[in-house]
Design a protein around this motif. Structure first.
Motif, mmCIF file in Angstrom:
data_model
loop_
_atom_site.group_PDB
_atom_site.id
_atom_site.type_symbol
_atom_site.label_atom_id
_atom_site.label_comp_id
_atom_site.label_asym_id
_atom_site.label_seq_id
_atom_site.Cartn_x
_atom_site.Cartn_y
_atom_site.Cartn_z
ATOM 1 N N GLY A 297 30.785 8.949 3.526
ATOM 2 C CA GLY A 297 31.661 10.252 3.984
ATOM 3 C C GLY A 297 33.089 9.896 3.977
ATOM 4 N N LEU A 298 33.913 10.603 4.071
ATOM 5 C CA LEU A 298 35.361 10.597 4.347
ATOM 6 C C LEU A 298 35.745 9.699 5.373
ATOM 7 C CD1 LEU A 298 37.107 13.696 3.357
ATOM 8 C CD2 LEU A 298 36.554 11.867 1.761
ATOM 9 N N GLY A 299 34.848 9.620 6.488
ATOM 10 C CA GLY A 299 35.096 8.912 7.773
ATOM 11 C C GLY A 299 34.491 7.410 7.530
ATOM 12 N N GLY A 300 34.061 7.073 6.485
ATOM 13 C CA GLY A 300 33.409 5.734 6.184
ATOM 14 C C GLY A 300 34.230 4.970 5.118
ATOM 15 N N GLY A 301 33.706 3.983 4.420
ATOM 16 C CA GLY A 301 34.512 3.170 3.485
ATOM 17 C C GLY A 301 33.263 2.740 2.334
ATOM 18 N N GLY A 302 33.857 1.977 1.670
ATOM 19 C CA GLY A 302 32.899 1.544 0.257
ATOM 20 C C GLY A 302 33.663 0.595 -0.625
ATOM 21 N N PHE A 303 32.926 0.222 -1.450
ATOM 22 C CA PHE A 303 33.584 -0.806 -2.487
ATOM 23 C C PHE A 303 33.471 -0.022 -3.800
ATOM 24 C CE2 PHE A 303 32.065 -4.297 0.528
ATOM 25 C CZ PHE A 303 33.194 -4.349 1.085
ATOM 26 N N PHE A 304 34.377 -0.236 -4.790
ATOM 27 C CA PHE A 304 34.410 0.285 -6.080
ATOM 28 C C PHE A 304 34.745 -0.921 -7.071
ATOM 29 C CE2 PHE A 304 35.018 5.029 -5.315
ATOM 30 C CZ PHE A 304 35.037 4.997 -3.615
ATOM 31 N N LEU A 305 33.531 -1.199 -7.723
ATOM 32 C CA LEU A 305 33.903 -2.022 -8.914
ATOM 33 C C LEU A 305 34.118 -1.576 -10.306
ATOM 34 C CD1 LEU A 305 33.464 -5.287 -9.319
ATOM 35 C CD2 LEU A 305 31.223 -4.754 -9.870
ATOM 36 N N LEU A 306 35.011 -1.790 -10.801
ATOM 37 C CA LEU A 306 35.687 -1.067 -11.794
ATOM 38 C C LEU A 306 35.794 -1.918 -13.157
ATOM 39 C CD1 LEU A 306 38.592 0.780 -10.583
ATOM 40 C CD2 LEU A 306 36.022 1.564 -10.627
ATOM 41 N N HIS A 307 35.311 -1.551 -14.189
ATOM 42 C CA HIS A 307 35.714 -2.496 -15.411
ATOM 43 C C HIS A 307 36.562 -1.341 -16.406
ATOM 44 C CE1 HIS A 307 34.983 -5.181 -19.101
ATOM 45 N NE2 HIS A 307 35.075 -3.590 -19.734
ATOM 46 N N ARG A 308 37.619 -1.631 -16.848
ATOM 47 C CA ARG A 308 38.170 -1.056 -17.612
ATOM 48 C C ARG A 308 38.451 -1.437 -19.365
ATOM 49 N NH1 ARG A 308 44.181 -0.122 -15.796
ATOM 50 N NH2 ARG A 308 44.425 -2.041 -16.691
ATOM 51 N N ALA A 309 37.818 -0.547 -20.035
ATOM 52 C CA ALA A 309 37.075 -1.037 -21.531
ATOM 53 C C ALA A 309 38.505 -1.229 -22.175
ATOM 54 C CB ALA A 309 36.653 0.222 -22.016
ATOM 55 N N GLU A 310 39.503 -0.681 -22.009
ATOM 56 C CA GLU A 310 40.729 -0.879 -22.998
ATOM 57 C C GLU A 310 41.280 -2.428 -23.075
ATOM 58 O OE1 GLU A 310 43.368 2.370 -22.000
ATOM 59 O OE2 GLU A 310 44.528 1.187 -20.871
ATOM 60 N N ASP A 311 41.278 -2.970 -21.878
ATOM 61 C CA ASP A 311 41.983 -4.141 -21.735
ATOM 62 C C ASP A 311 41.113 -5.062 -20.874
ATOM 63 O OD1 ASP A 311 42.083 -2.845 -19.207
ATOM 64 O OD2 ASP A 311 44.365 -3.388 -18.946
ATOM 65 N N GLY A 312 39.919 -4.938 -20.632
ATOM 66 C CA GLY A 312 38.841 -5.542 -19.935
ATOM 67 C C GLY A 312 39.291 -5.753 -18.569
ATOM 68 N N HIS A 313 40.128 -4.898 -17.937
ATOM 69 C CA HIS A 313 40.823 -5.155 -16.303
ATOM 70 C C HIS A 313 39.517 -5.271 -15.621
ATOM 71 C CE1 HIS A 313 43.143 -4.968 -12.942
ATOM 72 N NE2 HIS A 313 42.747 -3.725 -12.778
ATOM 73 N N GLU A 314 39.338 -5.920 -14.678
ATOM 74 C CA GLU A 314 38.213 -5.796 -13.734
ATOM 75 C C GLU A 314 38.555 -5.971 -12.388
ATOM 76 O OE1 GLU A 314 34.311 -7.319 -16.153
ATOM 77 O OE2 GLU A 314 35.450 -8.730 -15.259
ATOM 78 N N VAL A 315 38.212 -5.105 -11.408
ATOM 79 C CA VAL A 315 38.966 -5.289 -10.152
ATOM 80 C C VAL A 315 37.928 -4.359 -9.171
ATOM 81 C CG1 VAL A 315 39.945 -2.892 -10.167
ATOM 82 C CG2 VAL A 315 40.947 -4.655 -8.865
ATOM 83 N N MET A 316 38.101 -4.985 -7.835
ATOM 84 C CA MET A 316 37.051 -4.164 -6.835
ATOM 85 C C MET A 316 37.974 -3.539 -6.027
ATOM 86 S SD MET A 316 34.239 -5.303 -4.082
ATOM 87 C CE MET A 316 35.460 -5.503 -2.717
#
Ligand code: DON
Length: 561
Positions: A74-93
């Motif tokens: 919920g909005l009162g919590g947290g999390g981890f968003f692991l992302l991969h962007r296809a156009e340049d391969g950028h990867e980030v959490m």
């Protein structure tokens, strides 16, 4: 075994992609979403159809889950968003983990004898860290999305305003957390509108939450971390003797972190870095297992080695891990293949190594909260997102006027080095409480890239998250399992302490159980199946995407379109 329902909806929007000769087509052309609730999956679909990408969809799904799965995240919590962007391969959490408020103290949950004060880190306002999820939604939308925040939050706002049908897992959660929720007037008003548990199938509306989401949509970060929402949150926490201040909220920032990247038998594994322990522990376990050909071994021998790898990976979690902004985590060493070779050398194929024979620290059951979803869009952008309030409905306390439930993530800190947390996990000095620090997590959003394709996966499950992701990765890499096969795989787990293998009913054949006992393992069958794995895959050969949700989840919905 609980009766589970698996909703699979397949819509083909662009038509099935043509078979490609090339092993890695440029883009899948189709999108896939696997989330634990049909309305959340539909929110993602709505946003993709409106021209959004996987990151817009991730914001939509994340916010929708905050509404329709209020026990999980919920909005009162947290999390981890692991992302991969296809156009340049950028990867980030995108690290949206909660932080300890500035007035937090390392011994705030123990008495003078150093013993845990029961309930304090779980059911009180002291249990709540400063939330990170709203900051992540704004950041993801602004930095990675294509659509305005208002458009991607619209489905969640609608679900909050118009309500959604009460389903059985929600009722289970409400029942389990009844006393705590009833003790918070704002929670009681939302969840027990007629003074008691709502009827199955009745509509649950959350008008205050809708207003808070609208403020976020209109004002971005400050819509939550400043102004009326922040003031209401701080007032609610302080009224109960809590520590939050307006400065704590104003000071909250997400952190973009480089993911942990490791290799296993030709596959590239991308996963969550500290303050999650997931990626590091996963890498260590895979590095250890790289030295064996598990497929060529009898089931008991292979299972034994996987258990021994789990034991050592989780031991390192207890010993070394914490918030990297506060403590030195020797990540490079821990994920190095040579380090794993040393650990492997001490593994006997014929004997279990008792955990207390490993240098380390001197650890209970987890619940089914927290939530995960996985997305691939038509361009090949990926998002693996695990988000949480920690245990059922977090602390159960809702700040009046906001619709926001306060998390109980502070329990993930070490109350005292060596004292087990709510998951029986033991951590050390590195995970001691300090002002502004992020508590260690097991959440493990992960990408697996093999020469044949990509898998995006993750699950809730407390301490068992990392071992579930490990079993998913092994199924994918060693056996080329499909998304559906990955989620259905039976599970076993070892977390170093307590020194015990827990396994789902029927996960291990009787002969394997016997052979493991003969090696010295203590085994215990779980009362029920656990986990809620969400997998989407892109297979290059046929240029096809697939989505699958765990048959153990009540209402997961996997969608390919
Ligand atoms: O961050 C963590 O590791 C925990 N707060 C996750 C909690 C969880 O998965 C609860 N579900 N079983």
């Amino acid at each position: 075994m609980p009766i589970s329902r698996l909703f699979i909806v397949s819509l083909i929007l662009f038509g099935p992609a043509s078979v490609q000769a090339s092993p890695a087509p440029e883009r899948p052309g189709q999108a896939a979403i696997a989330s634990p609730h049909p309305l959340a999956t539909q929110a993602g679909e709505e946003v993709l159809r409106a021209g959004g990408n996987a990151f817009d969809a991730a914001v939509a799904v994340s916010a929708a889950l905050a509404v329709v799965e209020p026990y999980g995240s919920g909005l009162g919590g947290g999390g981890f968003f692991l992302l991969h962007r296809a156009e340049d391969g950028h990867e980030v959490m995108v690290d949206a983990r909660e932080t300890a408020p500035a007035a937090a103290r390392r011994d705030m949950f123990v008495d003078e004898q150093g013993e845990r004060i029961p309930g304090l880190s779980l059911d009180t306002v002291l249990a709540a860290g400063i939330p990170g999820l709203p900051a992540a939604l704004v950041h993801l939308s602004r930095e990675y999305g294509r659509l305005p925040l208002g458009t991607v939050l619209a489905p969640a706002i609608r679900y909050a305003e118009d309500g959604f049908e009460v389903y059985s897992r929600l009722l289970t959660g409400l029942e389990r957390k009844r006393a705590e929720l009833a003790a918070s007037p704002a929670s009681a008003e939302v969840f027990f509108p007629a003074g008691d548990l709502p009827e199955l199938g009745s509509r649950l509306r959350q008008h205050d939450l809708a207003r808070t989401l609208r403020r976020l949509a209109e004002q971005g970060h400050d819509g939550f971390y400043a102004g009326p929402v922040a003031e209401a949150l701080v007032a609610a926490v302080q009224a109960e003797g809590g520590l939050w201040t307006l400065e704590d909220l104003a000071g909250y920032r997400i952190v973009e972190r480089a993911p942990i990247v490791s290799r296993y038998r030709g596959a590239r594994i991308v996963s969550a870095p500290p303050p999650s322990s997931g990626g590091v522990v996963l890498a260590t376990m895979l590095n250890i297992l790289e030295g064996y050909d598990l497929q060529a071994l009898p089931a008991d021998a292979a299972t034994h080695l996987v258990i021994e790898a789990m034991r050592r990976g989780y031991r390192d979690r207890a010993l070394y891990l914490g918030d990297p902004d506060f403590v030195d985590v020797p990540v490079a060493r821990l994920i190095h293949p040579m380090y794993a070779a040393g650990l492997r050398a001490a593994i006997r194929t014929d004997r279990a190594m008792p955990s207390d024979h490993l240098p380390g620290l001197g650890a209970r059951e987890d619940g089914p909260q927290t939530t995960h979803f996985s997305i691939i869009d038509g361009d090949g952008n990926r998002a693996a997102v695990t988000q949480t309030l920690n245990f059922w409905f977090g602390s159960g306390i809702m700040a009046a006027g906001t619709g926001v439930l306060l998390n109980n993530e502070m329990d993930d800190f070490s109350a005292r080095p060596g004292l087990p947390d709510g998951f029986g996990l033991v951590t050390g000095e590195g995970n001691a409480i300090a002002p502004g620090k992020r508590m260690l997590s097991s959440m493990t959003p992960t990408f697996v890239e093999t020469p044949d394709g990509v898998a995006v996966l993750g699950t809730p499950g407390g301490s068992r998250i990392i071992s579930m992701v490990l079993l998913g990765v092994l199924a994918r890499v060693d056996e080329q399992a499909s998304a559906g096969e990955m989620v259905a795989r039976r599970r076993f787990h070892h977390q170093y302490l307590p020194d015990r293998v827990v396994h789902e009913p029927d996960a291990l054949e009787a002969a394997v159980v016997e052979a493991l006992r003969a090696r010295g393992h203590e085994l215990e069958e779980t009362r029920r199946d656990y986990g809620n794995l969400k997998v989407v895959t892109w297979d290059y050969g046929e240029n096809r995407v697939e989505a699958a949700t765990d048959p153990r989840g009540e209402r997961g919905e996997a969608l390919v379109y």
